[in-house]
Design an enzyme around this catalytic site. Structure first.
Site, PDB file in Angstrom:
ATOM      1  N   GLN A  34      -4.502 -21.397  18.545  1.00 55.82           N
ATOM      2  CA  GLN A  34      -5.193 -20.363  17.759  1.00 55.82           C
ATOM      3  C   GLN A  34      -5.434 -19.110  18.597  1.00 55.82           C
ATOM      4  O   GLN A  34      -5.911 -18.105  18.066  1.00 55.82           O
ATOM      5  CB  GLN A  34      -6.488 -20.865  17.124  1.00 55.82           C
ATOM      6  CG  GLN A  34      -7.218 -21.968  17.819  1.00 55.82           C
ATOM      7  CD  GLN A  34      -8.428 -22.447  17.013  1.00 55.82           C
ATOM      8  OE1 GLN A  34      -9.437 -21.780  17.075  1.00 55.82           O
ATOM      9  NE2 GLN A  34      -8.337 -23.538  16.317  1.00 55.82           N
ATOM     10  N   THR A  82       0.817  -1.224   0.000  1.00 54.88           N
ATOM     11  CA  THR A  82       0.000   0.000   0.000  1.00 54.88           C
ATOM     12  C   THR A  82       0.846   1.266   0.000  1.00 54.88           C
ATOM     13  O   THR A  82       0.492   2.263  -0.625  1.00 54.88           O
ATOM     14  CB  THR A  82      -0.913   0.016   1.252  1.00 54.88           C
ATOM     15  OG1 THR A  82      -1.818  -1.064   1.129  1.00 54.88           O
ATOM     16  CG2 THR A  82      -1.692   1.311   1.368  1.00 54.88           C
TER      17      THR A  82
HETATM   18  N1  ASP Z   1      -2.767  -5.344   0.340  1.00 59.18           N
HETATM   19  C1  ASP Z   1      -1.655  -4.559   0.809  1.00 59.18           C
HETATM   20  C2  ASP Z   1      -0.413  -5.437   0.784  1.00 59.18           C
HETATM   21  O1  ASP Z   1      -0.205  -6.193   1.680  1.00 59.18           O
HETATM   22  C3  ASP Z   1      -1.916  -4.038   2.175  1.00 59.18           C
HETATM   23  C4  ASP Z   1      -0.836  -3.146   2.752  1.00 59.18           C
HETATM   24  O2  ASP Z   1       0.250  -2.965   2.227  1.00 59.18           O
HETATM   25  O3  ASP Z   1      -1.074  -2.573   3.811  1.00 59.18           O
HETATM   26  O4  ASP Z   1       0.332  -5.362  -0.131  1.00 59.18           O
END
Ligand code: ASP
Length: 342
Positions: A276, A12
């Site tokens: 878990q 992200t």
């Molecule tokens: N979907 C993204 C990833 O893991 C989420 C993130 O980076 O926070 O690449």
């Protein structure tokens, strides 16, 4: 001037919104770099390496772990530390895997990422990246790196990589290490908890690239249809079964389930018991509902996270002799578990 290698894998932090679909898509490092002019102000020599195609971390797996481990290993003598920008979804898996693949580290490998892309005003990415760089560059009074292990930095907290887990899909505090205290905390100053930091007994870095995925994970649940699962468990196709059990390592006393596990172990398979629960450890034999595990030789995974358990098994299958594997899984190799089987 201290030299750091910044490796960009995607996630992200570097994503931008596709105007047609509205979905976040990975973007190249130049975009990310242009959003953080602060990077140029460090009195550090920061070199960058990037995956050819930046990835959402859901796409990252053993092949990419091997790529990262080779890059770090090849650059090890030329750099003082490493920062890996990675999506948060599978960051704890990659950090755990690298902790086993890069044994004997005397330099920091700090993973970070963000919950909001760097181009968004409220992004957490800038702080995460800037502090991760500071931590990777930190040296002690003797001029040695303060951090000498694989770690995850997120939202003012530094965690041991193989103790970390993603715990939130929407909070900035996205990571935790429920069974091991913080390695450092970033406030006005960076506070290091020196007694918690890993120090290797090995004389030099030893990089292991081999991994094997002959592993199954079963998360037990009430009413689990054992007959559906049974067909997947055949040794030697599967060599290790990880069981995510209830509470302190307990399971239902279903005779078909017990017979299946006993036969698998008899044939040469290993069964690793992890809980878990988000925190705490397996204590086989503490309850009647786990004594069977003790009797047939199920290995207690103590307080391993699921991410560390999986990557340790993948590592052990490819790098540890079969006769020594069970003991290897019980023992803390790189600080991944705190309470060995009694
Ligand atoms: N979907 C993204 C990833 O893991 C989420 C993130 O980076 O926070 O690449």
């Amino acid at each position: 001037m201290r030299r750091l290698l910044l490796i960009y894998t995607g996630g992200t932090i570097g994503m931008i919104t596709n105007s047609e679909t509205g979905a976040l898509e990975s973007f190249d490092f130049a975009h990310l770099y242009s959003q953080i002019p602060e990077l140029k102000r460090f009195e550090l020599d920061i070199q960058v390496k990037s995956f050819d195609t930046p990835l959402d971390s859901s796409e990252i797996g053993p092949r990419h772990w091997q790529q990262l481990a080779s890059w770090i290993s090849e650059a090890y003598t030329d750099f003082d530390g490493f920062v890996v920008l990675h999506g948060t979804d599978t960051m704890a898996y990659t950090a755990s895997a690298l902790s086993f693949m890069l044994q004997g580290l005397r330099k920091p490998v700090v993973f970070t990422g963000s919950q909001l892309p760097i181009g968004i005003i409220r992004t957490d990415g800038k702080e995460n990246l800037i502090t991760a760089i500071e931590m990777a560059a930190a040296i002690d009074a003797q001029g040695e790196p303060v951090l000498q292990e694989v770690a995850v930095y997120f939202e003012y907290a530094l965690f041991r990589g193989n103790r970390s887990a993603k715990i939130s899909a929407h909070q900035f505090e996205a990571f935790a290490a429920p069974n091991y205290p913080l390695l450092a905390k970033a406030g006005v100053q960076i506070e290091w908890y020196k007694e918690r930091l890993l120090r290797t007994p090995l004389p030099e870095l030893k990089t292991h690239l081999a991994l094997s995925n002959e592993v199954l994970i079963w998360r037990l649940f009430p009413g689990m249809p054992i007959e559906l699962y049974a067909s997947a468990l055949s040794f030697p196709k599967v060599k290790i079964l990880i069981l995510e059990t209830f509470g302190a390592g307990n399971a239902f006393s279903d005779s078909a389930f017990q017979a299946l596990l006993a036969a698998f172990i008899q044939e040469g398979g290993l069964v690793l018991n992890i809980t878990q629960c988000q925190s705490g450890a397996v204590r086989q034999g503490a309850y009647q509902t786990s004594t069977f595990f003790e009797q047939i030789g199920v290995i207690s995974g103590a307080d391993l996270t699921a991410e560390a358990a999986l990557t340790k098994c993948m590592f052990a299958l490819a790098n540890v002799e079969q006769a020594a594997r069970a003991q290897y899984l019980r023992t803390s190799v790189v600080g991944e578990l705190s309470s060995p089987e009694k």
